[in-house]
Design a protein around this motif. Sequence first.
Motif, mmCIF file in Angstrom:
data_model
loop_
_atom_site.group_PDB
_atom_site.id
_atom_site.type_symbol
_atom_site.label_atom_id
_atom_site.label_comp_id
_atom_site.label_asym_id
_atom_site.label_seq_id
_atom_site.Cartn_x
_atom_site.Cartn_y
_atom_site.Cartn_z
ATOM 1 N N UNK A 78 1.113 4.263 10.134
ATOM 2 C CA UNK A 78 2.301 4.925 9.583
ATOM 3 C C UNK A 78 2.438 4.744 8.075
ATOM 4 N N UNK A 79 2.159 3.533 7.580
ATOM 5 C CA UNK A 79 2.419 3.238 6.169
ATOM 6 C C UNK A 79 1.171 3.207 5.286
ATOM 7 N N UNK A 80 -0.009 3.318 5.876
ATOM 8 C CA UNK A 80 -1.249 3.289 5.085
ATOM 9 C C UNK A 80 -2.115 4.518 5.346
ATOM 10 N N UNK A 81 -2.578 4.649 6.564
ATOM 11 C CA UNK A 81 -3.554 5.690 6.877
ATOM 12 C C UNK A 81 -2.968 7.088 6.664
ATOM 13 N N UNK A 82 -1.837 7.372 7.299
ATOM 14 C CA UNK A 82 -1.257 8.717 7.185
ATOM 15 C C UNK A 82 -0.845 9.069 5.756
ATOM 16 N N UNK A 83 -0.166 8.173 5.025
ATOM 17 C CA UNK A 83 0.170 8.535 3.644
ATOM 18 C C UNK A 83 -1.052 8.825 2.772
ATOM 19 N N UNK A 122 1.219 -3.994 14.530
ATOM 20 C CA UNK A 122 0.426 -4.013 13.305
ATOM 21 C C UNK A 122 -0.343 -2.709 13.124
ATOM 22 N N UNK A 123 -0.999 -2.262 14.185
ATOM 23 C CA UNK A 123 -1.777 -1.027 14.090
ATOM 24 C C UNK A 123 -0.866 0.180 13.845
ATOM 25 N N UNK A 124 0.290 0.210 14.506
ATOM 26 C CA UNK A 124 1.244 1.305 14.295
ATOM 27 C C UNK A 124 1.734 1.332 12.859
ATOM 28 N N UNK A 125 2.112 0.176 12.327
ATOM 29 C CA UNK A 125 2.575 0.101 10.939
ATOM 30 C C UNK A 125 1.460 0.486 9.975
ATOM 31 N N UNK A 126 0.242 0.063 10.269
ATOM 32 C CA UNK A 126 -0.894 0.404 9.404
ATOM 33 C C UNK A 126 -1.130 1.905 9.360
ATOM 34 N N UNK A 157 0.825 -1.205 0.000
ATOM 35 C CA UNK A 157 0.000 0.000 0.000
ATOM 36 C C UNK A 157 0.860 1.257 0.000
ATOM 37 N N UNK A 158 1.961 1.221 0.739
ATOM 38 C CA UNK A 158 2.868 2.369 0.763
ATOM 39 C C UNK A 158 3.548 2.537 -0.595
ATOM 40 N N UNK A 159 3.895 1.416 -1.231
ATOM 41 C CA UNK A 159 4.472 1.473 -2.584
ATOM 42 C C UNK A 159 3.471 2.103 -3.550
ATOM 43 N N UNK A 160 2.195 1.772 -3.390
ATOM 44 C CA UNK A 160 1.152 2.360 -4.235
ATOM 45 C C UNK A 160 1.077 3.871 -4.002
#
Length: 164
Positions: free
Chosen positions: A144-149, A138-142, A3-6
């Motif tokens: 950091x790398x999905x929701x915020x971007x 998991x929630x932190x990574x989600x 998702x972050x790559x996207x």
Amino acid sequence: MAGFADYLCHRATRIELTSGYKESLLHLLMLAEIGIPLMAAMFFEINALIIAIMIVCFVLHQLTAWWDTTFASQKRTIPPIEQHVHSFLELMPLTAMLIVTALNWPQFLSLWGLGPEAARYDLVLKQHPLPWQFVAGFLSASVLFEVLPFLEEFVRSLRSRKQA
């Protein structure tokens, strides 16, 4: 990370200047369509209800992905790397759903009135919850790398619209 790559692909193609906030809203919708079944599987016992939620959200995600690429391809170039990232993003929820289904086959069958078990449609917290360290990570990574971007993408697109 897919998702972050996207998100990085969207940033590289400057969607805020092409398809803008409308495409970004579709990305947030797809994030919700994946997040709901993920959160349900993390916190609740897997039963017919959770499997049904996964199936419905998967179908909605596929339809939204189709809508997204149809819309975006008319507004901007979708480079090959982004197309490959999309393929991965489509296969991950399918794979997760198939694994959950295989591990809970009697409840999957019960959705269709088959098998030895009665379908259970209650929301019950996991009897043996996942370790808090895993959930927190998991929630932190989600976030950091999905929701915020993707929120940043949306805000950037809105700002670009206002400046235009």
